[in-house]
Scaffold this motif. Sequence first.
Motif, PDB file in Angstrom:
ATOM      1  N   THR A  27       0.835  -1.207   0.000  1.00 47.54           N
ATOM      2  CA  THR A  27       0.000   0.000   0.000  1.00 47.54           C
ATOM      3  C   THR A  27       0.863   1.248   0.000  1.00 47.54           C
ATOM      4  OG1 THR A  27      -1.773  -1.191   1.141  1.00 47.54           O
ATOM      5  CG2 THR A  27      -1.826   1.223   1.251  1.00 47.54           C
ATOM      6  N   LEU A  28       1.881   1.266   0.855  1.00 41.18           N
ATOM      7  CA  LEU A  28       2.805   2.407   0.886  1.00 41.18           C
ATOM      8  C   LEU A  28       3.514   2.573  -0.455  1.00 41.18           C
ATOM      9  CD1 LEU A  28       4.339   2.061   4.449  1.00 41.18           C
ATOM     10  CD2 LEU A  28       3.016   4.021   3.589  1.00 41.18           C
ATOM     11  N   ALA A  29       3.939   1.451  -1.047  1.00 37.89           N
ATOM     12  CA  ALA A  29       4.634   1.506  -2.341  1.00 37.89           C
ATOM     13  C   ALA A  29       3.741   2.116  -3.417  1.00 37.89           C
ATOM     14  CB  ALA A  29       5.092   0.108  -2.759  1.00 37.89           C
ATOM     15  N   ALA A  30       2.467   1.744  -3.420  1.00 39.78           N
ATOM     16  CA  ALA A  30       1.534   2.295  -4.410  1.00 39.78           C
ATOM     17  C   ALA A  30       1.356   3.798  -4.208  1.00 39.78           C
ATOM     18  CB  ALA A  30       0.187   1.583  -4.324  1.00 39.78           C
ATOM     19  N   LEU A  31       1.250   4.226  -2.959  1.00 42.28           N
ATOM     20  CA  LEU A  31       1.113   5.661  -2.669  1.00 42.28           C
ATOM     21  C   LEU A  31       2.377   6.420  -3.064  1.00 42.28           C
ATOM     22  CD1 LEU A  31      -0.622   5.555   0.835  1.00 42.28           C
ATOM     23  CD2 LEU A  31      -1.655   6.298  -1.322  1.00 42.28           C
ATOM     24  N   LEU A  32       3.532   5.853  -2.760  1.00 38.20           N
ATOM     25  CA  LEU A  32       4.804   6.519  -3.075  1.00 38.20           C
ATOM     26  C   LEU A  32       5.026   6.637  -4.577  1.00 38.20           C
ATOM     27  CD1 LEU A  32       6.970   4.846  -0.313  1.00 38.20           C
ATOM     28  CD2 LEU A  32       6.551   7.314  -0.522  1.00 38.20           C
ATOM     29  N   ALA A  33       4.567   5.653  -5.331  1.00 36.06           N
ATOM     30  CA  ALA A  33       4.759   5.669  -6.789  1.00 36.06           C
ATOM     31  C   ALA A  33       3.695   6.501  -7.500  1.00 36.06           C
ATOM     32  CB  ALA A  33       4.734   4.240  -7.338  1.00 36.06           C
ATOM     33  N   ASP A  34       2.592   6.778  -6.830  1.00 42.25           N
ATOM     34  CA  ASP A  34       1.466   7.484  -7.437  1.00 42.25           C
ATOM     35  C   ASP A  34       1.884   8.836  -8.002  1.00 42.25           C
ATOM     36  OD1 ASP A  34      -1.326   7.868  -8.057  1.00 42.25           O
ATOM     37  OD2 ASP A  34      -1.361   9.328  -6.430  1.00 42.25           O
ATOM     38  N   GLY A  35       1.542   9.048  -9.252  1.00 42.92           N
ATOM     39  CA  GLY A  35       1.791  10.338  -9.878  1.00 42.92           C
ATOM     40  C   GLY A  35       3.201  10.549 -10.394  1.00 42.92           C
ATOM     41  N   ASP A  36       4.078   9.588 -10.200  1.00 39.08           N
ATOM     42  CA  ASP A  36       5.448   9.717 -10.687  1.00 39.08           C
ATOM     43  C   ASP A  36       5.660   8.678 -11.774  1.00 39.08           C
ATOM     44  OD1 ASP A  36       8.248   9.512 -11.096  1.00 39.08           O
ATOM     45  OD2 ASP A  36       8.622  10.340  -9.114  1.00 39.08           O
ATOM     46  N   GLY A  37       5.757   9.134 -13.007  1.00 40.79           N
ATOM     47  CA  GLY A  37       5.902   8.223 -14.135  1.00 40.79           C
ATOM     48  C   GLY A  37       7.179   7.411 -14.114  1.00 40.79           C
ATOM     49  N   LEU A  38       8.168   7.815 -13.313  1.00 41.17           N
ATOM     50  CA  LEU A  38       9.439   7.099 -13.246  1.00 41.17           C
ATOM     51  C   LEU A  38       9.414   5.934 -12.270  1.00 41.17           C
ATOM     52  CD1 LEU A  38      11.884  10.149 -13.213  1.00 41.17           C
ATOM     53  CD2 LEU A  38      11.247   8.718 -15.155  1.00 41.17           C
ATOM     54  N   LEU A  39       8.460   5.950 -11.343  1.00 39.23           N
ATOM     55  CA  LEU A  39       8.428   4.922 -10.303  1.00 39.23           C
ATOM     56  C   LEU A  39       7.295   3.933 -10.549  1.00 39.23           C
ATOM     57  CD1 LEU A  39       8.846   7.110  -7.084  1.00 39.23           C
ATOM     58  CD2 LEU A  39      10.601   5.776  -8.260  1.00 39.23           C
ATOM     59  N   SER A  40       7.609   2.665 -10.369  1.00 36.96           N
ATOM     60  CA  SER A  40       6.556   1.656 -10.402  1.00 36.96           C
ATOM     61  C   SER A  40       6.349   1.179  -8.967  1.00 36.96           C
ATOM     62  CB  SER A  40       6.928   0.476 -11.300  1.00 36.96           C
ATOM     63  OG  SER A  40       7.834  -0.378 -10.650  1.00 36.96           O
TER      64      SER A  40
END
Length: 153
Positions: A27-40
């Motif tokens: 869940t944290l990983a999804a939030l951290l990656a949200d909105g950043d095209g470089l992060l999955s």
Amino acid sequence: MVPADLITQSRVLSGCEVTSKKRLLETLAALLADGDGLLSSTHVFDRLLERERLGSTGLGQGIALPHARMHGIHAPVGAFVQLRDAVAFDAIDDRPVDLAFGLLVPDATDEQHLQLLATLASAFDDAAVREALRAATDDADVLAVFRERVLTA
């Protein structure tokens, strides 16, 4: 000093229902990656899990601070999850976790990373901050607590 843009409302989730440490990290990983095209979210999850294998990031008092260095970002990124029910997290006090702050820092960051972790850990050590985060009823309330009590630390 905590950057004012470390956390945004889109990276806050209150009243979250997860059943395990793994699901909390996902869940944290999804939030951290949200909105950043470089992060999955998969790559972020892998980095958080890799760090967790070195030792639990459960600080005690129901707080966890999963963190990792991440290639491709230029500034620290934070996300916060308030759980409806606490989950086992292998914290230093063996208490389950119901509040978790995920942190990504640029790969090359050293002293800034350590200072940011220390500042966040210190803020979460304050019983009034923990109580306010637990009492928050929605994402906006959680973010307001961060702005008033954590980001000004």
